[in-house]
Write a protein that holds these residues in place. Sequence first.
Motif, short mmCIF file in Angstrom:
data_model
loop_
_atom_site.label_atom_id
_atom_site.label_comp_id
_atom_site.label_asym_id
_atom_site.label_seq_id
_atom_site.Cartn_x
_atom_site.Cartn_y
_atom_site.Cartn_z
N MET A 53 10.04 1.89 -2.59
CA MET A 53 9.83 3.01 -3.49
C MET A 53 8.84 2.59 -4.58
O MET A 53 8.97 1.49 -5.14
CB MET A 53 11.17 3.43 -4.12
CG MET A 53 11.14 4.84 -4.69
SD MET A 53 10.86 4.88 -6.45
CE MET A 53 12.50 4.51 -7.02
N HIS A 54 7.89 3.44 -4.83
CA HIS A 54 6.87 3.11 -5.83
C HIS A 54 7.42 3.42 -7.22
O HIS A 54 7.04 4.40 -7.86
CB HIS A 54 5.59 3.91 -5.53
CG HIS A 54 4.40 3.38 -6.27
ND1 HIS A 54 3.16 3.97 -6.22
CD2 HIS A 54 4.27 2.30 -7.08
CE1 HIS A 54 2.31 3.28 -6.98
NE2 HIS A 54 2.96 2.28 -7.51
N ALA A 55 8.31 2.53 -7.66
CA ALA A 55 9.12 2.79 -8.85
C ALA A 55 8.28 2.96 -10.12
O ALA A 55 8.57 3.81 -10.95
CB ALA A 55 10.14 1.68 -9.04
N GLY A 73 5.22 3.83 -10.23
CA GLY A 73 4.05 4.65 -9.92
C GLY A 73 4.46 6.07 -9.64
O GLY A 73 5.04 6.74 -10.50
N CYS A 74 4.24 6.51 -8.42
CA CYS A 74 4.51 7.91 -8.08
C CYS A 74 5.97 8.17 -7.78
O CYS A 74 6.37 9.31 -7.60
CB CYS A 74 3.66 8.32 -6.89
SG CYS A 74 4.09 7.44 -5.36
N ARG A 75 6.78 7.13 -7.73
CA ARG A 75 8.22 7.21 -7.47
C ARG A 75 8.55 7.82 -6.12
O ARG A 75 9.63 8.37 -5.91
CB ARG A 75 8.96 7.95 -8.60
CG ARG A 75 8.93 7.18 -9.90
CD ARG A 75 9.96 7.65 -10.90
NE ARG A 75 11.33 7.44 -10.48
CZ ARG A 75 11.97 6.27 -10.56
NH1 ARG A 75 11.36 5.20 -11.01
NH2 ARG A 75 13.23 6.18 -10.15
N LYS A 108 0.84 -1.19 0.00
CA LYS A 108 0.00 0.00 0.00
C LYS A 108 0.88 1.25 0.00
O LYS A 108 1.42 1.65 1.03
CB LYS A 108 -0.90 -0.01 1.24
CG LYS A 108 -1.92 1.10 1.24
CD LYS A 108 -2.88 0.93 2.40
CE LYS A 108 -4.10 1.82 2.18
NZ LYS A 108 -5.17 1.41 3.08
N CYS A 109 1.04 1.82 -1.17
CA CYS A 109 1.77 3.08 -1.26
C CYS A 109 0.95 4.13 -0.51
O CYS A 109 -0.24 4.27 -0.74
CB CYS A 109 1.94 3.48 -2.72
SG CYS A 109 2.55 5.16 -2.93
N PRO A 110 1.57 4.88 0.42
CA PRO A 110 0.80 5.89 1.18
C PRO A 110 0.20 6.95 0.27
O PRO A 110 -0.67 7.69 0.70
CB PRO A 110 1.84 6.49 2.12
CG PRO A 110 2.95 5.52 2.18
CD PRO A 110 2.97 4.82 0.86
N TRP A 111 0.70 7.06 -0.95
CA TRP A 111 0.19 8.08 -1.87
C TRP A 111 -0.81 7.50 -2.86
O TRP A 111 -1.72 8.20 -3.29
CB TRP A 111 1.36 8.71 -2.64
CG TRP A 111 2.44 9.19 -1.74
CD1 TRP A 111 3.55 8.51 -1.33
CD2 TRP A 111 2.49 10.44 -1.05
NE1 TRP A 111 4.29 9.24 -0.46
CE2 TRP A 111 3.67 10.44 -0.27
CE3 TRP A 111 1.66 11.57 -1.02
CZ2 TRP A 111 4.04 11.52 0.53
CZ3 TRP A 111 2.04 12.65 -0.24
CH2 TRP A 111 3.20 12.61 0.53
N CYS A 112 -0.65 6.24 -3.24
CA CYS A 112 -1.46 5.68 -4.35
C CYS A 112 -2.38 4.55 -3.92
O CYS A 112 -3.28 4.17 -4.67
CB CYS A 112 -0.55 5.15 -5.46
SG CYS A 112 0.64 6.35 -6.03
N GLY A 113 -2.14 3.94 -2.77
CA GLY A 113 -3.00 2.83 -2.35
C GLY A 113 -2.41 1.48 -2.70
O GLY A 113 -1.22 1.36 -3.00
ZN LIG Z 1 2.64 5.61 -5.19
#
Ligand SMILES: [Zn+2]
Lengths: 96, 1010
Positions: free
Chosen positions: A58-60, A62-64, A5-10
């Motif tokens: 790291m959300h490589a 995605g939002c990075r 679960k990316c804190p920014w994207c879910g």
């Molecule tokens: Zn993200």
Amino acid sequence: MLTIKCPWCGDRDLTEFAAGGEGHIARPLEPATQSDAEWGDYIYTRKNTKGIHYERWMHAQGCRRWFNAVRDTVSDEFLAFYKTGEPAPKVEGDGS
Amino acid sequence: MSQSYRLESGGKIDRAKPLSFTFNGKSYGGYQGDTLASALIANGVKLVGRSFKYHRPRGFLSAGSDEPNAVVQLEEGAYTDPNTRATVVELYDGLKAASQNCWPSVNHDVGEINSLFARFLPAGFYYKTFMWPPKLWMWYEERIRHAAGMGVSPMESDPDKYENLYTHCDVLIAGGGPAGLAAALTAGRTGARVIIADEQDQMGGALLSSHDEIDGKPAMVWVEETLAELATMPEVRILPRTTVTGYYDYNWLTALEKVTDHKGPGNGGDSVRQRFWKIRAKQVVLATGAIERPLVFAENDRPGIMMASAVRTYINRYGVLPGKEILVFANNDSGYLTAIDAIKAGARVYVADVRANPQGDLVKQAEALGVKIYRNTAITGTRGRKAVTGAEVMELNEDGTDVVGSHYSIDCDIIAMAGGWNPTVHLFSQSRGKLRWDEAATMFVPKEGVAINPSRSVGCCNGTMNLGAVLAEGLGAGVRAARDAGFGDGSAPEAPTATIVAEEPVRAMWEVPCHGHKKKFHEFQNDSTSADLQLATREGMLSVEHTKRYTTTGMGTDQGKTSNVTGLGIMAAAQNRGIPAVGTTTFRPPYTPQAFGAITGQNRRELFEQNRTTSMQPWHESHGAVFEDVGDWKRPWYFPKPGESMHDAVQRECKATRDGVGIMDASTLGKIDIQGPDSLQLLEMLYTNAWAKLGIGRCRYGVMLNEHGMIFDDGVTTRLGENHFHMTTTTGGAARVMGWLEEWLQTEWPDMQVYCTSVTEQWAVATISGPRARALLSELTDIDLDVDSLPFMGMTEGNVAGVPARVYRISFTGEVAFEINVPQAHGLHLWETLMALGEKYDICPYGTETMHVLRAEKGFIIVGQDTDGTCTPMDVGMDWIVSKKKEDFLGKRSFSRSDNIKGNRKELVGLLTEDPKIVLPEGAHIAAETDPKPAMGKYTKAAGHVTSSYMTPNITGPDGEGRSIALAVLRNGQSRHGETITVPLMDGRMVKALVTEPIFFDKEGERTRG
Ligand SMILES: [Zn+2]
């Protein structure tokens, strides 16, 4: 495959992320004053935890953004996700 | 057409649609709805193939995906498919199949001689026999592979299409039998998104082969009604011919859908042949049923010896009575269902039951129908070479460890084994669920799952064998799974009533006693016998995983679906401990074999990996460039003229560039636009040298270190404005450097105001290099190219070839060079304009190979080729780039770590071979000391290795012609210039070379600055 679960994207698949190893290892503010042992700890020594592990992702794809997670390395269960800079949450079973 | 074993009526086949097919070249008939196995059995074919080790004749054991014996080579040519289980191949018109693992034919097999030498082929025979000498192992292995070979791989490219499909659902149900359908029904009614998958062509599972009733009607009526209701639910997807093959973490499951296999090769139209599903399910319901297990008795592997449930399936589902005289060998009541169906279908039927005095409902029903029952009886041997023709039975002693009295002979053409049931716990185990041994039922059942993989096992795979209870479990699991996924309140409807029969307990008998030494197979495909397991125990293999590998038990294409628990039972007895203490082997995906084609899906050829190309690519292609892969990029490697070898082309390009002007496509270099008030501060931390005094419009080379002090990338960065920089990176390192910047900015220096943007693909870059480069460029630009206006390491903006450009005077060749950057869309125009105008300057396009040679002449490193992650800037002779004044930059502190200052480091040097024509192989080791005749066992240490090595026309040897040059890393190399070292080559030659400083051309750099 893990769900992270990316804190920014879910919730997203593991394949979108890059693992960043153990978290909360701060770069020494004055490297020049560090002893060899202290500097060696910073660049090499890791806990290799069996159990509750605070780690970086790291959300490589995605939002990075970098963020932190708490994972049980035995069950692979994620217990918490939090943004870089936020304090580490205390989770049940954390022996550290 | 003789289908002499086909019943007059019955079965779920379509008798109005006859089909023809061939097996081993012979034509047969079958019907739509048959499997290859049922059609062959209908035609009286019993011998299908040969076993793996002893090449014993083998037939059909099962009627499903658990089949170990009847594996065939399906179809021919590009469409051929090896190791296909005949029991799961849906028959289509024109099907062609052949036996495998036999030569010259299934009826006359040379390898059968192995059978005669069986006592020389005990468990572990690979390890015992073929250990030594090691050189011969390769020879042995090739022979073994040939003798033991399974099917034959196709030699042509797969003509079929496949696809991967990703999806999410609330409830995934694996298995479309009564339990799965019941779960789908109640989960679907809540509105949850449900996927139900079953490996068979139609839903119903075991009900397709039974005479069970639900609510007083044939069970298939309930199946039809359930499917009709499911069809009205828009969120429910029903996937027949789809096997859930893998269960991975966080309820991520894979499933293989055979979309058009049943139509035959080439008949799939536009459809994909198979679809590989990747499903993320909030909740999983496992309704995978159970697999019947064989009885391990003497000579239990002859063709015609089958599972009792399979015999029943052939009768009820396919309308085929596999034999005229059927002997059921049972240790539980389920075998009597087969006896009853077989005698009703017209066979003469016997039952040998190991239980002392079975008197259950089914036993009595069978007896009343005229089935002859031998109680407390074991089969102690069988007859028949290519098909079973009879069995010998004896009475058991009280504890079932021996047989006593005299033996009877029973003529039969089928022996139906009913050895009890193994819940299909494979997927549950894959999900890391733990199993529990149920001693009374003699089965492993699911105990508890893991939190990250929420699932419910229902029906037979949960050890629940009674149909009424199965339905209740399925209905309950469906609503609860839906509730946990956020749908409905979890209340289940009342279960319908179903057939109930009172059953008596199973009598576990893992190995059936007999007199004398006869083979008792527990694992058919790999020919593993009870004696093999016992031998393994005697030789100290106590771990189940060791025994598995030693005996090859469970390592066939069926993964031991039928053999697993019986094997454990025999091991437990041999080790004198309980089955739970022996433990189970690990179930691994895939549940059934899946083709690589399906896993690969659409990711083939150009879709396998992206090809990045520059805007100048069309010119390169139309001018015969040979490409090399650099990261994902296709870069021109060299541009051969007609008849030229690579060597010829590279030598020509190298010379033309030094003598006139060369042009290279440098668009692939990584480019990062850096802006923000703290940009300078960031650069000071990232690079070893100082940046504060860099003027606007000036460029500077920098190397980046990791915190260990080792070089990981390099490139030139240009100051475009007070707080605006243009960074370049290596082609392969672009993404890594971008990630490096992001990581530090986000995690350590979040207060820095810096914005980094990858602009690699925004700029097309043509680099022109050589003494005539300035003259050429001056013809098509308004920029003042005078050395005072645009000096070395300067940048200016203007128009080139009529388009806006940034021109950087930086050089990787050591010549006067201009890197002309234009917006990507103008790249081809720029290149073509330069080529057209360059004609009169004899402009020469060159590729990466020439670039490598020219920079090696100058001793410019390529990160990752001349460095390997253990090189500091000092190691490569770049002390000058490390600022002594800066207090901190990444990696600085590590320079003074003890390991980095103890000396004896590998340092970059140049090498000139004594024989100028020898081009050392890159990677060749430099020997620390050499002994022309080293003693056996004496090794010389490597003192370094060659990192770059080329032939060049620009450095001349004693004969006035070009010569070889090399770069290398060598222990203490910087203080060894002038020494001669030795490079031993693989072919035995010892090549002598002179150590030099790592620069061979224009050491003063006058050409570059000119
Ligand atoms: Zn993200």
